[in-house]
Structure formats: C-alpha cells, structure tokens
Design a protein around this motif. Structure first.
Motif, short mmCIF file in Angstrom:
data_model
loop_
_atom_site.label_atom_id
_atom_site.label_comp_id
_atom_site.label_asym_id
_atom_site.label_seq_id
_atom_site.Cartn_x
_atom_site.Cartn_y
_atom_site.Cartn_z
N THR A 5 8.65 -0.41 -5.83
CA THR A 5 7.20 -0.48 -5.88
C THR A 5 6.74 -1.75 -5.18
N THR A 6 5.52 -1.71 -4.70
CA THR A 6 4.84 -2.91 -4.21
C THR A 6 3.47 -2.93 -4.87
N THR A 7 3.26 -3.90 -5.71
CA THR A 7 2.00 -3.97 -6.45
C THR A 7 1.76 -5.43 -6.81
N ALA A 18 1.80 -10.66 -5.81
CA ALA A 18 2.37 -9.43 -5.26
C ALA A 18 3.88 -9.41 -5.45
N GLU A 20 7.63 -6.59 -5.58
CA GLU A 20 8.23 -5.27 -5.43
C GLU A 20 9.53 -5.23 -6.21
#
Length: 272
Positions: A5-7, A18, A20
């Motif tokens: 994920t990248t959030t 940010a 991941e």
C-alpha cells in the motif's frame, strides 16, 4: 497476508506521513538517513531483500517525499511520526507479534535509537548501520557544521546548505560543483531544510549513551569493513552502551551498503 500500500497517517501535530507496506511476516520499519526518502535512497532496495520474511514499512520522513511538514521542528516530532506508523503496521501483519523492529541507516540510525528508547516494549529489536556519532576529537567539527548549516538555512540559502552537507560527508569541492549542474540538485535543495532535522537527531554528535542505555530491546550495531574507523566508531560505541547490544562488521562494505549484504547480515536478528 501479503500487502503493498501507499498511503499516509497523521502524526500528533497533524503532519501527513506517507508510507508503504510490502511483504508478509513480523513487522520492520526502515528509517532513512539525511537526504533520503522512499523515492531516493536505499530503503526500497532493502525492503525488496526482506519482504519475503517480513512485513516491511518504508516511509518518507517529514518534510521530504510525499510527507508534509509542520513548523517548528523538534526531535520529538519524529518520534510521534513513528508512533503513528505503528498502528497501520500492526494492523497489517496479523502475525500475533505485536512489536516491530526498527532499522536505521546513518542519521536515521540516530532516530531509530531515540525511537526505541521512547517506544519501550512496543519495539522488538533495533538494527543500526553506521550511526555517524563522532569520537571526541571530531566533536568541534560537528559543532562548526551545525552552526554553518543553521546560518545557511536561516538565510534561505539551500544551495549552500546542501553543499555543506556534501562536504561534511566527504565529497570533494569539484564533485560538489558537478552535482550542482546535475538534474538531481533541484531535488536535493527541495528537501534541504530537513538536513537540520538529521543534525538535530545527532545532537552534539557524541554517542547518546543515556538514550541507548534506556533501550530495553536488543540492539545490533553494524559497520562496513571498508568504512573508515570514524564511521565504525559510532556503531561500536552504541553496542557497548546498550543493555543488550552486539557489534558486527560487514566485510567489504562501506557507508553505501549493499542491500543484499545488509539483509543477509540482519535477517536472523530481526526474527521474533
């Protein structure tokens, strides 16, 4: 579970951090050093070497990459950032091993040590690679760098700030001049203010023995066999100051350590 994920999470002061996630297994958080973030630095390569066995979290430290920033800076704010990152990592692992490991390179190692002391039993273990703490004869030079960097940033001279950093890490003046003409220079000056953040994490550049002694988790401090003695010094002294510390050398490695060699040297230590 396998996840990528990248959030972002929000730190205590509202800063968006940010991150991941890659892989499957016990959690490991990778902490970059100066001028590095997910898009520019060693941690994605290291993550790829570890994610077969671990859930690896890489993130952009505040003020760089896709993370935001909030003034004024304080060293404790980066501890808050790591505190906030624990929740999504623990939510993703599903391994029953609640405490992740921390792995920091260079000045990121200084942050990893502060965070481990701060987070206590919420951290499983700590790996640091060549934290750039200085022996006593070099402390004055570190103080001079801090003063010059602060003056450059206060004057808004980001070019000067980056040049000071590159000189500090040993790049010759001619090579710095060449870097200033390269496409990479603009990206470096964009995050120049964060050089002060790394410098603050290093304190007066002496080994923070009181902080290291508070760390309950095992600490593995590593250095490269091809690195100068000054860079090996910090790792050796961190191990000696820890309650449960170990020091090791990775043969033929320098400060720009090969990800595969580093991963091989720490894999067993990182297991619960």
């Amino acid at each position: 579970m396998s996840e990528t994920t990248t959030t972002a999470v929000h730190s205590a002061d509202g800063t968006a951090i940010a991150y991941e996630l890659h892989g499957d297994g016990p959690g490991v958080i990778l902490i970059d050093g100066a001028m590095c973030f997910r898009g520019a630095g060693p941690m994605r390569g290291l993550s790829a070497q570890l994610d077969d066995d671990f859930t690896v979290l890489t993130y952009d430290r505040r003020g760089r990459g896709q993370s935001s920033d909030t003034a004024p800076f304080g060293v404790d704010r980066e501890l808050d950032d790591l505190d906030a990152l624990l929740e999504p990592l623990l939510d993703s692992t599903g391994t029953g091993c609640a405490a992740p490991a921390l792995l920091g390179i260079s000045s990121g190692a200084a942050l990893a040590l502060r965070a481990a002391a701060h987070l206590g039993d919420r951290i499983r273990s700590v790996v640091v690679y060549e934290p750039p703490f200085m022996p006593e004869p070099f402390v004055a030079g570190a103080s001079d760098y801090t003063a010059a960097l602060g003056a450059a940033l206060a004057a808004g001279d980001r070019d000067r700030a980056v040049a000071l950093f590159l000189g500090r890490v040993g790049m010759p003046e001619q090579a710095i001049a060449g870097m200033q003409q390269s496409p990479a220079w603009q990206g470096m000056t964009a995050i120049a203010p964060t050089l002060a953040y790394d410098d603050a994490q290093l304190g007066d550049s002496r080994v923070p023995t009181e902080i290291v002694a508070r760390i309950a988790a095992p600490v593995l401090a590593l250095a490269g066999g091809a690195s100068p003695e000054m860079l090996q010094y910090g790792a050796r002294e961190v191990a000696a100051s820890a309650r449960n510390g170990a020091f090791d050398v990775l043969p033929e490695q320098g400060h720009d350590v090969d990800a595969a060699v580093l991963a091989a040297g720490i894999r067993e230590f990182l297991r619960p």
